[in-house]
Design an enzyme around this catalytic site. Structure first.
Site, short mmCIF file in Angstrom:
data_model
loop_
_atom_site.label_atom_id
_atom_site.label_comp_id
_atom_site.label_asym_id
_atom_site.label_seq_id
_atom_site.Cartn_x
_atom_site.Cartn_y
_atom_site.Cartn_z
N GLU A 245 35.70 58.48 50.21
CA GLU A 245 36.70 56.34 49.38
C GLU A 245 38.43 56.24 50.64
OE1 GLU A 245 36.26 57.04 45.06
OE2 GLU A 245 37.63 58.89 45.34
N ASP B 272 35.61 52.68 45.97
CA ASP B 272 36.69 53.25 46.47
C ASP B 272 37.54 52.77 48.11
OD1 ASP B 272 39.31 53.00 44.89
OD2 ASP B 272 38.52 54.48 44.55
N HIS C 264 37.24 49.62 36.57
CA HIS C 264 37.32 50.43 35.57
C HIS C 264 36.40 50.19 34.05
CE1 HIS C 264 38.86 53.18 38.91
NE2 HIS C 264 37.88 54.19 38.15
N CYS D 248 27.92 57.35 44.96
CA CYS D 248 27.82 56.99 43.89
C CYS D 248 28.59 56.30 43.32
CB CYS D 248 28.75 58.59 43.38
SG CYS D 248 29.68 58.65 44.00
C1 PEP Z 1 33.94 54.29 43.98
O1 PEP Z 1 35.53 54.93 44.40
O2 PEP Z 1 33.38 54.17 44.52
C2 PEP Z 1 33.63 56.12 42.47
C3 PEP Z 1 32.84 56.84 42.53
O3 PEP Z 1 34.85 56.14 41.92
P1 PEP Z 1 35.38 55.37 40.45
O4 PEP Z 1 34.53 54.05 41.03
O5 PEP Z 1 35.79 56.19 39.67
O6 PEP Z 1 36.74 55.38 41.70
MG MG Z 2 37.10 56.24 43.82
#
Ligand code: PEP
Ligand code: MG
Length: 593
Positions: free
Chosen positions: A438, A462, A196, A509
């Site tokens: 995910e 994920d 993150h 996303c």
């Molecule tokens: C993902 O897991 O691809 C996602 C968009 O969520 P995050 O990266 O915030 O876990």
């Molecule tokens: Mg995610």
């Protein structure tokens, strides 16, 4: 110097910069035993106040800057810390320790702050427990100053070019601590492209290399470095030729960016006329303008947990309404997808006090936290229902593994809606609810989840992690983490088919949507909504305009037959090189032909 001069890691945020290193240790410094005499007491008290006042002033500056950069609410984390430093009782207790026990200023401050932290940790009051992180943050700053070693101060007041910050682990909190005027780039030993903190650095447009395995110990504060966020390299003590070459490469990249930006006003339509929807991922409020200026068609993912990172208290309902409304009003013609808190994993904001877990990414995370803490979740649901009267606000749920979670959320939404009506607070009658795919469970249940939801969105970060059982943040496994693994490709196809059959919008996303190779694959698999980090919008828009869905489909068909990740990437790379001039596109994201 021993060892290699060019260290290799993972390029997680593009751009090449040259500058001095600053090695960060964000931890309580060792406080030396330094007995003092009675006559030293006034001097120690003076040192204490000078250090506390300096930190206080620094925090006030940070608060003002954060307010400008990220918003009023984000700035409040510093208010909480300033209040603590101003606390007369706390300062008095430290002074007493110096006077009565003849402790040095640093020893007395360390003792009292750790005492206070321990007391608060035991407190029945949630608010006091939450303040524990603030006291730690203050203690680090004050003690670093008293022991002559203040990170932020040195970085922010040093003369000369912005520094390249090196740290063992870059947390999302540390990423937002510094601003672009003082920091040229980030380097960390741990972390990968889908960590993150990496996502945040990318959103803020700060070049970043993570997963630098070995070699960091060769770099001291002040060492000259080249950081290449595309190739994922860090060059120690570069020669003038290497610097000239790096700067030329950066210039080429910037020219290419400008070229790409020139199509910002053009619609993202493929050569054969298929419209693609290009939305932005928004982590921090300050990215909104950037996203809008780069022509995003709304927001495909708002990571609301970043509202809490580094704060002592949860955002109130009104604060969330204001934030969601601000996003909706910035994109009056398009939908904005707000994801409910995705806490846990590598995101541990203070107010949630997550339990210690052996496997946090398989633990109490995301929707599980929200459903177990409805009193927190419902505030967010109410805020979304209220914001929806100002625009096309939608709710998205992270880490879903089953239909029952979706049903539980819908029940809570009903409660939230009924309560708001009863209280006479204006709100929408309903809100579209989308599920993030995910987990392997969600992918395999795509048909059932599609039947109960209003849209699907694939979180490939994920999904890849869980399908491949590879920790997305583990730098040592980074070469095993690939969204082009045939198992992931097949899951993506299964989900697209389920959504398309149910006539639901389906987007991607995760970071994958920002990669040129993926644009070709995802289009071919049946995706037409991509939500990407704002700095990637121009590149993906430009690329979409070079592609042909017919060609993409036939390449995707072949990728679905492939047995290995290498076969998939070879197919996509060949396919892409045939249709587009790729020179100057972000190298780290695109294998050579
Ligand atoms: C993902 O897991 O691809 C996602 C968009 O969520 P995050 O990266 O915030 O876990
Ligand atoms: Mg995610």
């Amino acid at each position: 110097m021993s060892g290699t001069r060019v260290l290799k890691g993972i390029g997680v945020s593009p751009g090449t910069v040259v500058g001095p290193a600053y090695v960060v240790q964000w931890q309580l410094p060792d406080v030396p035993d330094r007995p003092i005499q009675e006559e030293d007491v006034p001097g120690e008290i003076e040192r204490l106040h000078a250090a506390v006042d300096a930190v206080r002033n620094h925090l006030a500056e940070l608060r003002d800057r954060t307010q400008e950069r990220a918003g009023v609410e984000e700035a409040k984390i510093f208010d909480a810390q300033i209040l603590m430093l101003d606390d007369v009782e706390f300062r008095g207790a430290v002074e007493r320790l110096i006077r009565q026990n003849q402790l040095s200023a640093e020893r007395a401050f360390e003792f009292e702050s750790l005492e206070l932290r321990a007391r608060w940790a035991q407190s029945p009051s949630a608010i006091l427990r939450q303040r524990g992180a603030d006291i730690l943050g203050i203690a680090v700053r004050v003690l670093q100053r008293l022991t002559g070693n203040s990170i932020t101060d040195i970085i922010e007041h040093h003369e000369g070019p912005p520094a390249i910050v090196l740290t063992q682990e870059l947390s999302p909190g540390l990423t937002v601590e510094f601003d672009n005027a003082h920091v040229a780039g980030f380097v960390s030993a741990e972390g990968t492209r889908t960590s993150h903190a990496a996502i945040l650095a990318h959103s803020l447009g700060i070049p970043c290399v993570m997963g630098l395995v070995g070699g960091m110990d060769q770099v001291a504060t002040g060492t000259q470095l080249i950081l290449d966020g595309d190739r994922g390299t860090v060059t120690i003590d570069p020669t003038p030729e290497e610097i000239a070459e790096a700067l030329a490469r950066e210039k080429r990249r910037e020219e290419r960016e400008a070229e790409l930006a020139s199509v910002a006003a053009e619609p993202p339509v493929t050569k054969d006329g298929t419209s693609v929807e290009l939305k932005a991922n928004v982590d921090l409020p300050e990215e909104l303008d950037d996203a809008a200026e780069r022509g995003a068609q709304g927001v495909g993912l708002v990571r609301t947990e970043f509202l809490i990172i580094g704060r002592a208290e949860l955002p109130s309902e009104d604060e969330q309404v204001a934030y969601f409304t601000r996003i909706a009003q910035r994109f009056p013609d398009d939908s904005v997808v707000i994801r409910s808190y995705d806490l846990g994993g590598d995101k541990f904001p203070v107010p949630f006090r997550p339990p210690r877990e052996a496997n946090p990414f398989l633990g109490w995370r995301a929707i599980r936290v929200c459903l177990d803490q409805p009193e927190i979740f419902i505030v967010q649901l109410r805020a979304m229902l209220r914001a929806r009267i100002h625009g096309d606000v939608r709710l998205m749920l992270p880490l879903i593994t089953g239909v029952e979670e979706l049903r539980a959320v819908r029940k809570l939404l009903d409660v939230a809606q009924r309560d708001l009506r009863r209280e006479g607070i204006p709100c929408a009658d309903s809100i579209p609810v989308g599920v993030m795919i995910e987990t392997p469970a969600a992918a395999l249940l795509a048909n059932e989840l599609a039947a109960g939801s209003d849209f699907l969105s694939v979180g490939t970060n994920d999904l890849t992690q869980y399908i491949l059982a590879v920790d997305r943040g583990n730098a040592g496994l980074a070469d095993r983490f690939s969204s082009y693994h045939p198992a992931v490709v097949r899951a993506l196809k299964y989900v697209a088919d389920a959504a398309n059959r149910a006539k639901l919008s389906v987007s991607v996303c995760g970071e994958m949507a920002s990669e040129p190779l993926a644009a070709l694959l995802l289009l071919g698999l049946g995706y037409s909504v991509f939500s990407v980090a704002p700095p990637r919008l121009a590149q993906i828009r430009w690329l979409v305009r070079q592609l042909d869905v017919g060609v993409a489909k036939s390449i995707a068909e072949q990728a679905l037959q492939a047995a290995t990740t290498q076969e998939v990437t070879d197919l996509l790379t060949d396919g892409l090189h045939k249709v587009a001039d790729l020179e100057g596109l972000h190298g780290g994201w695109l294998p050579d032909p």
